[in-house]
Design a protein around this motif. Structure first.
Motif, PDB file in Angstrom:
ATOM      1  N   VAL A 130      19.151  13.376   8.062  1.00 27.07           N
ATOM      2  CA  VAL A 130      20.169  12.581   7.513  1.00 27.07           C
ATOM      3  C   VAL A 130      19.870  12.861   6.182  1.00 27.07           C
ATOM      4  CG1 VAL A 130      21.100  10.404   7.592  1.00 27.07           C
ATOM      5  CG2 VAL A 130      20.681  11.174   9.816  1.00 27.07           C
TER       6      VAL A 130
ATOM      7  N   PRO B  10      27.656   6.572  15.917  1.00 24.09           N
ATOM      8  CA  PRO B  10      26.408   7.026  16.073  1.00 24.09           C
ATOM      9  C   PRO B  10      25.370   6.375  17.099  1.00 24.09           C
ATOM     10  CG  PRO B  10      26.947   6.022  13.944  1.00 24.09           C
ATOM     11  CD  PRO B  10      28.096   5.874  14.999  1.00 24.09           C
TER      12      PRO B  10
ATOM     13  N   GLU C 103      26.016   8.664  19.963  1.00 21.27           N
ATOM     14  CA  GLU C 103      25.437   9.929  19.569  1.00 21.27           C
ATOM     15  C   GLU C 103      23.783  10.022  19.841  1.00 21.27           C
ATOM     16  OE1 GLU C 103      27.127  11.083  15.956  1.00 21.27           O
ATOM     17  OE2 GLU C 103      29.228  11.667  17.324  1.00 21.27           O
TER      18      GLU C 103
END
Lengths: 451, 486, 265
Positions: free
Chosen positions: A441, B296, B299
């Motif tokens: 990320v 998220p 996910e």
């Protein structure tokens, strides 16, 4: 502005009804709307709740595995027992088995207890000895053989407490359950409590869980993840070294050079299908090709790494192609325009621009591979391995375990202490995954480019 | 010479190729690079690739072919009489390999001299005991035929390995020489290097095909093997699964298939509504903040390894369902059950369904939504009557992909479903699946000649065919659907 | 400009259907519409013209609250439909949109049959009591949209299979089927060829008999051909509003004149 003139029939709805008040049908429709929206919220909430429940279940079961109960007391290393010939020669001393060491530990424990005034009348010697981990005698023997000069002295040692005693301090074992349990008695528990009060016994962080090797079913307290972590690390190394070049090369060919024909179509179809083939089928492939056909050793990280490589390749190829695709054609044209060859434009300009995306995809692919279990079961990674594999590259061919497989193995053992251990291993696994994903990320945030 | 050493030698030759190629090119033009056709480095790469690529390719092929060749040659040395009633040629061959490896180890550790190992005779030496001394344990005494075969095995392997070393290093040197001779200032080094590079890139992309071929072959051969020992009618139509290694097993596929499908259906019943509604809510209703938080989180569920779900099923969901549903309702006392595995697998599939549906719903053009809302439809009417029908093929594709995942899932069912193969309707009963039995039959000590082990390959083949069919069909539907809106 | 047929037209109704007072629209920080006052009469075609990005479409979408579906869009001021504020808290946009229908720039038939496309509105609003009544509504709407003869034999064929002009007329039929009072059209001909445009324009003129039609167009010729009233927007402001003939022949504002004569645009 009145609906008195509303004609029934085809017009149905009053032509001039006010929009300020909802008619019955609109109210019904709005109620249906609200219900629909509620279903959506419930679905999202269920998903989030499931995640939270999953994490709570793993954390509450597993966090305690990082702490372990230790017993510390002096052990007299009697020379008559340990070194009958008296020459401190480790080769001759190794004839004394762990059965020679156990009484020494028991004596040391008894002395320590009586010195602190803890009564052991209701606990027979065998039970008292059982309060210490079965691994203690072997550990002591290893220590003495490594340092023969200590024989004859009385040294302070720290041993693991038996899994049941440890479970008592973690709430897994109680006085009531001890009544029914053949492996622990209430008397032992009372002594354990007294030992804690006297400072002989304490529960604290246990590095051995992370670094130590696995242990047999009778000694859950000394089972650790060291071999599994190392095995997983070796496998990830193989996966990284193989998937990155092959995946990038394949993606460059397919995205930049491949003509549109039957052959490339075939490759495309294969990649998208391989991404959805059940992982266990890759295990069968590994067993048949790498072990039975190519004759590579079972349980070896190299085989696990190869199988995981084949599994991860489609993921990495898909990610790499996406990030190559996101580099705008103007860059390629600019490079071609100053006389670079197609290959140069790709390697000098497109690839560097796509690199962050490729790296992110690779890390995510590795994270997937790290958690994969099923194929490893088939290539013999379930074997009980206590020895650490050697360094690279020889270690790739030595038997090893892997983190997720270690979890599976521990779930297959009967002692309930292994449930805690399996959950703890999952926590370690999840920490690795979180770290890898966090890096991915961060990379994406740091280098993300919008064209 | 060990393979690693050969690799290093070839790489060293390649490096020399780089230096020599570059030097020769520069020397040809008196050090002025601008007179060369390509940049000097390309002449270097030219030398490197010429030296390394053919050598490595030959080595790779050699390493794959040599064991097969040796195996066949040595196997021919064993007379049929040397294979006892209860044994097979492949078992005898594995003995041969063990002995050969033992002799290798003995020579390597210095316990035997090379000549001694070659001339060893069973009537003069107790081979088993000698090998036992250096830590190579053999299951039985070594028969003369096996020893002779093992010695021939060692000899052939040794000769071939030596030949490989010579051929590979020779090729590397020849490549180097070729490149060196061809290097002139006019030589189009860049074009040659790029052509070779392109060939390498192409080679890398064929690995996907090779993998598929590998899967298909490894499944087909052993499946054929299995059907030679076990009638296919019983495999496909028998209602009982009772393997016993003493022989006389019942290896019926149907109970396993039943468990697989039952669990998959429950998993889909859990994941499809939740995943679909979650996708709809997040893409059509939720504000940016809720979306940023919830998406998220859902996910994350997709990134959790299946072993974690398996453990969740084993220690939390299973006991929960048993204590609060199965036992009070009198439906069973097992914590592993179809329900346990199905629900947990459903949770695992939620993000899979929701992210696929999300993509598909977002592919429906905004104009459709506007058209419907502009007519005075509520949002839910728009979703139910315009968006979902428009997205239906895509959603069906997503569900099929999820079904294929469910059918091929292993760890959740290994830990959550149980091992008892039966056909039952009670969802709180433990049942088992195809994948569980593949794991069961292939782990531990397996003998690859018995139908009880080989059945795993037939099961794998069944699994592969089913999931491949579902995938191809689903991908076809999804692609058709995407084209519609492009 | 020579194909403009400027004629004095009768504005058949002087009754005001929609009146906007001091309307401002913001997209986040952007001030898209500034203090717009306009009164749209019933049974009339009103055209909104102006250069791209002047806010005419945005304003149109305020009239049936389609802007609600866009995140970060804020509307202030009053818009009254028959004297009732459509931004009142009590108003359900769903009910409002049934009265104020909309046709979009690009034809957007649903991926359903022609019949189902037209029947969609009546079904969700519960306008028909039975199959027969629904059939009648569908036929009537398709006739009104001047497409009945072309599709009557293939009502079950998908709407997406029609040509562009037919699709747009189908969308108009779909909007008409809910019997709205106002029909908003956002550049309905911009994606069509000249022949289809002519058909749709003809249709708009017929629709005037029953509805108040508001049309956004970037083609001045089209505005001149179909509308009775014209509003000229520039940079979010309503510059001039009046009878079409007057706007095109004797604009009062110099900006209108510049646009009409082709100097801004």
């Amino acid at each position: 502005m009145t609906d008195l003139s509303a004609a029934p029939g085809a017009a149905g709805r009053a032509k001039t009804s006010s929009i300020l008040e909802a008619d019955a049908r609109t109210r019904r429709r709005n109620a249906a709307e609200a219900r629909f929206k509620l279903y959506g919220m419930l679905a999202v909430a269920t998903g989030v709740l499931a995640l939270i429940l999953l994490l709570i279940s793993i954390l509450s079961n597993g966090l305690s595995s990082f702490r372990q109960t230790f017993v510390t007391f002096d052990v007299p290393l009697s020379a008559e027992t340990l070194d009958p010939s008296g020459n401190r020669n480790p080769d001759e001393m190794s004839k004394v088995s762990t059965f020679g060491y156990s009484p020494l530990i028991l004596n040391g424990l008894k002395e320590a207890l009586s010195a602190r005034g803890i009564s052991v009348e209701e606990v027979p010697d065998a039970d008292l000895a059982n309060m210490i981990s079965r691994a203690a005698a072997a550990d002591l023997r290893d220590f003495v053989l490594a340092n023969p000069q200590v024989v004859g002295e009385t040294l302070s040692f720290e041993f693991l407490a038996n899994g049941r005693i440890d479970g008592f301090f973690k709430g897994r074992v109680t006085y009531e359950s001890a009544e029914r349990d053949s492996n622990v008695t209430p008397g032992q528990l009372r002594v354990a409590e007294a030992m804690v009060a006297a400072g002989l016994m304490e529960t604290r962080f246990n590095w051995g869980f992370i670094t130590g090797p696995d242990a047999s079913g009778q000694r859950p307290e000394s089972a650790g993840l060291g071999v599994a972590i190392l095995g997983s690390f070796y496998m990830m190394l193989v996966v990284l070294v193989l998937t990155l070049p092959i995946g990038v090369a394949a993606s460059i060919y397919l995205e930049e050079f491949a003509p549109k024909n039957r052959f490339t179509d075939l490759i495309e179809v294969n990649i998208s299908n391989l991404a959805a083939v059940p992982s266990i089928v890759f295990g069968i492939l590994g067993l048949a090709v790498f072990i039975n056909f190519a004759g590579l050793p079972q349980s070896a990280p190299i085989v696990g790494g190869l199988v995981l490589t084949l599994m991860t390749l489609p993921t990495i190829i898909i990610a790499t192609r996406a990030s190559l695709k996101s580099v705008p054609p103007s860059i390629r044209q600019a490079a071609l325009g100053v006389g670079a060859s197609k290959m140069q434009s790709v390697f000098h300009h497109v690839l560097p621009l796509a690199a962050p995306g490729i790296l992110t995809g690779t890390i995510i692919g590795l994270a997937q591979a790290l958690g994969e279990t099923a194929p490893l079961l088939l290539i013999g990674m379930v074997a009980f391995v206590r020895e650490y594999p050697e360094g690279l590259p020889q270690g790739l061919f030595d038997p090893a375990s892997a983190l997720p497989v270690q979890v599976y193995q521990w779930t297959q053992r009967s002692d309930p202490a292994f449930v805690e251990r399996a959950s703890g291993a999952i926590i370690v696994l999840l920490v690795f995954l979180v770290l890898m994903n966090a890096v991915a990320v961060l990379l994406r945030r740091r280098f993300e480019r919008r064209w | 010479m060990p393979v690693l050493w050969i690799v290093l030698v070839v790489l060293a030759i390649g490096l020399a190729g780089y230096v020599l190629g570059r030097q020769r090119a520069l020397a040809g033009v008196g050090g002025d690079a601008s007179h060369l056709h390509s940049l000097p480095a390309y002449y270097g790469y030219n030398g490197l690739l010429f030296a390394v690529v053919p050598a490595f390719l030959v080595m790779l092929v050699w390493l794959l072919v040599q064991p097969v060749y040796v195996e066949n040659r040595v196997s021919a040395l064993i007379p049929d009489s040397a294979i006892s009633e209860s044994s097979t040629r492949s078992l005898v061959m594995s003995d041969v390999r063990r002995v050969a490896e033992g002799l290798d180890a003995a020579v390597a550790s210095g316990a035997m001299s090379g000549d001694f190992a070659r001339d060893l005779r069973t009537d003069l030496t107790d081979v088993r005991a000698r090998l036992g001394e250096i830590g190579v344990a053999l299951g039985s005494d070594v028969s003369p035929e096996v020893l002779i075969a093992a010695q021939s095995y060692r000899a052939t392997s040794g000769t071939l390995s030596m030949a490989m070393t010579l051929v590979v290093i020779g090729l590397a040197l020849a490549g180097l020489a070729t490149a060196y001779v061809r290097t002139t200032p006019e030589y189009r080094a860049r074009n040659t290097v790029e052509a070779m590079l392109l060939a390498l890139l192409m080679l890398a992309s064929t690995i996907a095909i090779l993998t598929t071929v590998g899967i298909v072959f490894s499944l087909i051969f052993e499946t054929i093997h299995f059907f030679q020992k076990y009638p296919w009618q019983s495999f496909f139509f028998s209602l009982t699964w009772r393997p016993s290694f003493e022989g006389g097993s019942d290896l019926g596929l149907l109970p396993l298939l039943w468990g697989t499908l039952y669990i998959s259906v429950i998993a889909l019943l859990v994941s499809v509504p939740i995943g679909l509604f979650a996708a709809i809510y997040l893409s059509e209703y939720a504000g940016p903040k809720v979306r940023a938080a919830a998406k998220p989180m859902i996910e994350i569920l997709a990134g959790i390894p299946t072993i974690v779900y398996g453990l969740f099923a084993l220690i939390t969901v299973g006991p929960l369902l048993r204590d609060y549903f199965a036992e009070p309702l009198g439906l069973g006392t097992s914590s592993s059950s179809v329900m346990t595995a199905g629900i947990v697998m459903g949770i695992m599939l939620i993000p899979f369904v929701s992210s696929l549906s999300d993509d598909i719903i977002n592919a429906v053009p905004q104009a459709m939504r506007d058209g419907s809302l502009g007519l005075g439809a509520t949002q839910s009417e728009t979703i139910r009557q315009v968006i979902i029908p428009a997205a239906l093929p895509g959603i069906v594709g997503a569900i099929l992909l999820a079904a294929s995942r469910a059918i091929g899932e292993t760890m959740i069912v290994v830990l959550g479903a149980g091992a008892a193969a039966k056909i039952d309707l009670n969802p709180f009963e433990a049942m088992t699946t195809v994948t569980v039995k593949i794991v069961g039959q292939l782990t531990g000590d397996t003998d690859f000649s018995s139908p009880e082990s080989l059945v795993a390959f037939a099961l794998g083949m069944t699994l592969f065919v089913i999931t491949l069919g579902l995938n191809v069909f689903a991908l076809y539907i999804v692609r058709k659907y995407r084209e519609q809106y492009e | 400009m020579n194909d403009m047929r400027l004629t004095e037209r009768n504005v058949t109704s002087s009754e005001i259907k929609i009146s906007a007072r001091q309307v401002d629209v913001f997209y986040g920080e952007t001030h898209a519409i500034k203090k717009v006052d306009v009164a749209i009469p019933d049974k009339t075609v009103t055209a909104f013209i102006g250069p791209s990005g002047c806010g005419k479409s945005t304003f149109l979408r305020c009239l049936n609250r389609m802007n609600d579906t866009i995140d970060g869009c804020r509307v202030t001021g009053d818009i009254l439909l028959d004297g009732e504020d459509i931004y009142d808290k009590r108003v359900d946009p769903v009910q409002l949109r049934a009265k104020v229908g909309m046709v979009f720039q690009k034809p957007n038939p649903f991926p359903k049959s022609i019949y189902d496309n037209v029947a969609y509105g009546p079904r969700i609003h519960g306008l028909a009591r039975g199959k027969q009544e629904l059939d009648e509504i569908v036929e009537k709407s398709l006739r009104r949209a001047a497409i009945w003869d072309e599709v009557k034999d293939r009502l079950q064929a998908p709407g997406t299979g029609l040509s562009g002009g037919q699709q747009q007329r189908l969308c108009i039929a779909r909007a008409v089927a809910t019997s709205p009072e106002v029909l908003l059209m956002d550049e309905p001909c911009s994606a069509l060829d000249p022949i289809a445009t002519a058909q749709v324009e003809e249709l708009i003129d017929e629709l005037r008999e029953r509805f108040s039609v508001v049309i956004v167009t970037h083609s001045m010729q089209q505005a001149a051909r179909v509308s009775q009233k014209t509003a000229f927007f520039h940079l979010g402001e309503l510059v001039e509003f009046g009878d079409t003939g007057q706007i095109f022949t004797t604009p009062k504002d110099p900006r209108t004149e510049s646009y009409i004569t082709g100097r801004i645009g």
